[in-house]
Design a protein around this motif. Structure first.
Motif, PDB file in Angstrom:
ATOM      1  N   PRO A 220       0.822  -1.214   0.000  1.00 30.34           N
ATOM      2  CA  PRO A 220       0.000   0.000   0.000  1.00 30.34           C
ATOM      3  C   PRO A 220       0.857   1.267   0.000  1.00 30.34           C
ATOM      4  O   PRO A 220       1.925   1.307   0.624  1.00 30.34           O
ATOM      5  CB  PRO A 220      -0.788  -0.108   1.307  1.00 30.34           C
ATOM      6  N   ILE A 221       0.378   2.270  -0.699  1.00 32.66           N
ATOM      7  CA  ILE A 221       1.026   3.580  -0.722  1.00 32.66           C
ATOM      8  C   ILE A 221       0.231   4.574   0.109  1.00 32.66           C
ATOM      9  O   ILE A 221       0.751   5.232   1.002  1.00 32.66           O
ATOM     10  CB  ILE A 221       1.156   4.111  -2.163  1.00 32.66           C
ATOM     11  N   ALA A 222      -1.057   4.673  -0.204  1.00 36.36           N
ATOM     12  CA  ALA A 222      -1.900   5.658   0.469  1.00 36.36           C
ATOM     13  C   ALA A 222      -3.360   5.248   0.336  1.00 36.36           C
ATOM     14  O   ALA A 222      -3.722   4.496  -0.575  1.00 36.36           O
ATOM     15  CB  ALA A 222      -1.686   7.048  -0.138  1.00 36.36           C
ATOM     16  N   GLN A 223      -4.181   5.728   1.227  1.00 36.46           N
ATOM     17  CA  GLN A 223      -5.612   5.457   1.150  1.00 36.46           C
ATOM     18  C   GLN A 223      -6.384   6.625   1.736  1.00 36.46           C
ATOM     19  O   GLN A 223      -5.862   7.404   2.533  1.00 36.46           O
ATOM     20  CB  GLN A 223      -5.974   4.166   1.887  1.00 36.46           C
ATOM     21  N   THR A 224      -7.633   6.723   1.330  1.00 32.62           N
ATOM     22  CA  THR A 224      -8.497   7.776   1.870  1.00 32.62           C
ATOM     23  C   THR A 224      -9.948   7.352   1.711  1.00 32.62           C
ATOM     24  O   THR A 224     -10.263   6.444   0.941  1.00 32.62           O
ATOM     25  CB  THR A 224      -8.257   9.116   1.136  1.00 32.62           C
ATOM     26  N   SER A 225     -10.825   7.996   2.446  1.00 26.72           N
ATOM     27  CA  SER A 225     -12.265   7.774   2.340  1.00 26.72           C
ATOM     28  C   SER A 225     -12.941   9.117   2.139  1.00 26.72           C
ATOM     29  O   SER A 225     -12.454  10.148   2.615  1.00 26.72           O
ATOM     30  CB  SER A 225     -12.810   7.096   3.609  1.00 26.72           C
ATOM     31  N   PHE A 226     -14.057   9.108   1.424  1.00 27.03           N
ATOM     32  CA  PHE A 226     -14.795  10.358   1.222  1.00 27.03           C
ATOM     33  C   PHE A 226     -16.285  10.079   1.263  1.00 27.03           C
ATOM     34  O   PHE A 226     -16.732   8.964   0.969  1.00 27.03           O
ATOM     35  CB  PHE A 226     -14.398  11.039  -0.095  1.00 27.03           C
ATOM     36  N   ARG A 227     -17.042  11.095   1.609  1.00 28.42           N
ATOM     37  CA  ARG A 227     -18.485  10.976   1.799  1.00 28.42           C
ATOM     38  C   ARG A 227     -19.242  11.827   0.792  1.00 28.42           C
ATOM     39  O   ARG A 227     -18.885  12.977   0.541  1.00 28.42           O
ATOM     40  CB  ARG A 227     -18.857  11.426   3.217  1.00 28.42           C
ATOM     41  N   ILE A 228     -20.272  11.215   0.178  1.00 26.56           N
ATOM     42  CA  ILE A 228     -21.197  11.946  -0.689  1.00 26.56           C
ATOM     43  C   ILE A 228     -22.539  11.994   0.005  1.00 26.56           C
ATOM     44  O   ILE A 228     -23.130  10.941   0.294  1.00 26.56           O
ATOM     45  CB  ILE A 228     -21.327  11.266  -2.067  1.00 26.56           C
ATOM     46  N   ASP A 229     -23.040  13.192   0.294  1.00 31.89           N
ATOM     47  CA  ASP A 229     -24.298  13.346   1.032  1.00 31.89           C
ATOM     48  C   ASP A 229     -25.507  13.544   0.134  1.00 31.89           C
ATOM     49  O   ASP A 229     -26.630  13.232   0.521  1.00 31.89           O
ATOM     50  CB  ASP A 229     -24.193  14.534   1.988  1.00 31.89           C
ATOM     51  N   GLN A 230     -25.270  14.074  -1.064  1.00 25.54           N
ATOM     52  CA  GLN A 230     -26.401  14.366  -1.937  1.00 25.54           C
ATOM     53  C   GLN A 230     -25.974  14.304  -3.395  1.00 25.54           C
ATOM     54  O   GLN A 230     -24.887  14.754  -3.750  1.00 25.54           O
ATOM     55  CB  GLN A 230     -26.975  15.745  -1.631  1.00 25.54           C
ATOM     56  N   ILE A 231     -26.835  13.730  -4.233  1.00 28.47           N
ATOM     57  CA  ILE A 231     -26.600  13.686  -5.677  1.00 28.47           C
ATOM     58  C   ILE A 231     -27.482  14.749  -6.339  1.00 28.47           C
ATOM     59  O   ILE A 231     -28.715  14.779  -6.139  1.00 28.47           O
ATOM     60  CB  ILE A 231     -26.950  12.290  -6.251  1.00 28.47           C
ATOM     61  N   ILE A 232     -26.848  15.611  -7.131  1.00 32.08           N
ATOM     62  CA  ILE A 232     -27.554  16.694  -7.793  1.00 32.08           C
ATOM     63  C   ILE A 232     -28.081  16.203  -9.143  1.00 32.08           C
ATOM     64  O   ILE A 232     -27.336  15.585  -9.914  1.00 32.08           O
ATOM     65  CB  ILE A 232     -26.620  17.891  -8.014  1.00 32.08           C
ATOM     66  N   ASP A 233     -29.333  16.461  -9.432  1.00 35.69           N
ATOM     67  CA  ASP A 233     -29.928  16.064 -10.714  1.00 35.69           C
ATOM     68  C   ASP A 233     -29.374  16.910 -11.846  1.00 35.69           C
ATOM     69  O   ASP A 233     -29.036  18.087 -11.669  1.00 35.69           O
ATOM     70  CB  ASP A 233     -31.445  16.210 -10.663  1.00 35.69           C
TER      71      ASP A 233
END
Length: 233
Positions: A220-233
């Motif tokens: 492994p080199i690097a990792q991250t997590s991200f959050r999407i709260d809303q999808i725009i139409d």
């Protein structure tokens, strides 16, 4: 890019490869065929399933992991090399010296499909909506379903700056693997990025991204997590 699961070839081609010399221990052919058929079918179901079903299908993959690795163990070096080349024809695999171990690591990382916050990383990563990396730039929580996102990573000078890395994007809650392939990057640069947007579009939820060196152990080199709260139409 749609989910082109490299695992369909790199690990599973072994099951339908020509028979090995009689002197080598082998899994019966019908057992091999059943193993690959079940595993491929489960993966295909995983790509087509509704979100609520991904966790169930991921558990099925985990149960078959041992059987898949057992067949990889009994494949000949020639078979392993052949199917890795078929799976990743446009990439240089010369840095991979133990391709059997590499294949088993691919199976494990595909099946587990989740970042481990306690795993030691030499670099750092972040996901933004821009190709250009800007320190402290935060991904908006509202994005378009088809929006291209950029996963930036920095080796911090602690990892060899090769021209290829391996990347996994996955849904943290369901374990669904969205992208799992090598990617070319700018050689001799510590900071690089890989962009991606799912064929079926982003959904509300938390996602994991992980970068690996393209070597025997998929270090492994690097990792991250991200959050999407809303999808725009």
């Amino acid at each position: 890019m749609p989910l082109l699961i490299g695992i369909l070839c790199f690990g599973l081609g072994y099951f339908v490869a020509p028979s090995k010399p009689e002197s080598a221990p082998s899994v019966p052919e019908h057992t091999q065929d059943m193993a690959v058929e079940n595993f491929i079918q489960t993966i295909q179901q995983n790509t087509q399933a509704q979100p609520d079903n991904h966790q169930v299908l991921q558990q099925q993959l985990k149960k078959q992991k041992t059987q898949v690795n057992s067949v990889i163990d009994q494949a000949t070096p020639e078979q392993i090399d052949k199917y890795l080349q078929q799976a990743f024809p446009d990439y240089d695999l010369s840095a991979i010296h133990n391709k059997r171990e590499f294949s088993k690591r691919l199976v494990g990382e595909f099946v587990d499909a989740k970042n481990d916050p306690n795993e030691a990383m030499t670099g750092q990563a972040s996901v933004t909506a821009q190709q250009q990396y800007i320190s402290n730039n935060v991904l908006p929580r509202q994005i378009y379903a088809g929006q291209q996102l950029f996963a930036h990573f920095d080796t911090l000078g602690k990892t060899p700056n090769n021209e290829q890395v391996f990347v996994r994007w996955s849904n943290q809650a369901t374990g669904e693997v969205l992208f799992f392939m090598p990617q070319r990057i700018s050689v001799n640069r510590e900071q690089n990025w890989v962009s991606f947007n799912p064929a079926k579009g982003w959904k509300v939820g938390t996602y994991d991204v992980k970068y690996y060196q393209l070597n025997d152990q998929l270090v492994p080199i690097a990792q991250t997590s991200f959050r999407i709260d809303q999808i725009i139409d």
